[in-house]
Enzyme design. Sequence first.
Site, PDB file in Angstrom:
ATOM      1  N   ASP A  43       0.859  -1.190   0.000  1.00 47.01           N
ATOM      2  CA  ASP A  43       0.000   0.000   0.000  1.00 47.01           C
ATOM      3  C   ASP A  43       0.894   1.239   0.000  1.00 47.01           C
ATOM      4  OD1 ASP A  43      -2.277   1.715   0.211  1.00 47.01           O
ATOM      5  OD2 ASP A  43      -3.326   0.114   1.281  1.00 47.01           O
ATOM      6  N   TYR A 164     -13.749   5.455 -13.673  1.00 44.29           N
ATOM      7  CA  TYR A 164     -13.891   4.319 -12.757  1.00 44.29           C
ATOM      8  C   TYR A 164     -14.526   3.094 -13.415  1.00 44.29           C
ATOM      9  CZ  TYR A 164     -15.011   1.544  -8.653  1.00 44.29           C
ATOM     10  OH  TYR A 164     -15.121   0.510  -7.743  1.00 44.29           O
ATOM     11  N   LYS A 168     -12.675  -0.629 -14.512  1.00 46.09           N
ATOM     12  CA  LYS A 168     -13.127  -1.922 -14.017  1.00 46.09           C
ATOM     13  C   LYS A 168     -13.627  -2.820 -15.152  1.00 46.09           C
ATOM     14  CE  LYS A 168     -12.297  -1.198  -9.630  1.00 46.09           C
ATOM     15  NZ  LYS A 168     -11.266  -1.951  -8.888  1.00 46.09           N
TER      16      LYS A 168
END
Length: 271
Positions: A43, A164, A168
Amino acid sequence: MTTTPSNETSASRTYIVTGAGSGIGASTAELLRQRGETVIGVDLKGAEVEADLSTPEGRAAAAAKAVELANGSVDAVIACAGISAPIPLTVSVNYFGVTEFLEHLAPTLAKSASPRAAVVSSMASLQPNSSELVDALLADDEAAAVAVGAALADKGPEAGYLNYPSSKRALSRWVRRESITPRWAGAGIPLNAVAPGTVISPMTTQLLATEEGRAMVDSHVPMPLNYHSESVVISRLLAWLTSEENTHVTGQTIYTDGGADASLRGDNIWD
């Protein structure tokens, strides 16, 4: 290379989990550790590997460091890192931050007796998207994809949001295409995606805090079964997909969405 799980499984498998600092990534890392697995989190901060997956250099460095920490032995990779901002950074993180990262790790993963890989897509992959952006992503042209994403963002938040669902949609298509190639199927690696509906997480907390926000979300993502989910619901499926038990499920985007896909598409999956 094995195609069936052995009768004696090892005490611990080694997992690399991106986005391990929050949301689905954090709950997945916690679940796996509770089950006795070894987890190397990735991360921006607060993980075993701190790296920026929005850049090619960050992805390569993160993969190399994760392999180093794993002593060269990795059994599964779960890519959860992602953002939903209406800006081109979203496509860099959500698509290239997943696909390139996995590609860097594929050779090491293939050495495992039971290698597995899974990524987090989204129910948003079924929403309206930019075909131009999806095409640029699937062509692995990050410069072009970022340019298209920036042009969308310049038109305002509504058009910018297409970054977005487009990221995806492309990710789910990449999984389907890549899953049957020599790099993945040929190496005995099931490769799958999960597509959550509305998940209660830091990403959605503010949106779900008001009645108006919840109504807007539910109109786009109706969830007749058990309503909004906790992150761990997605984590449990990711854990199974990357376990030794999964020997033949590959190339799938599994909608873990409380019935949103079925509500919105009906039989359209057969068209």
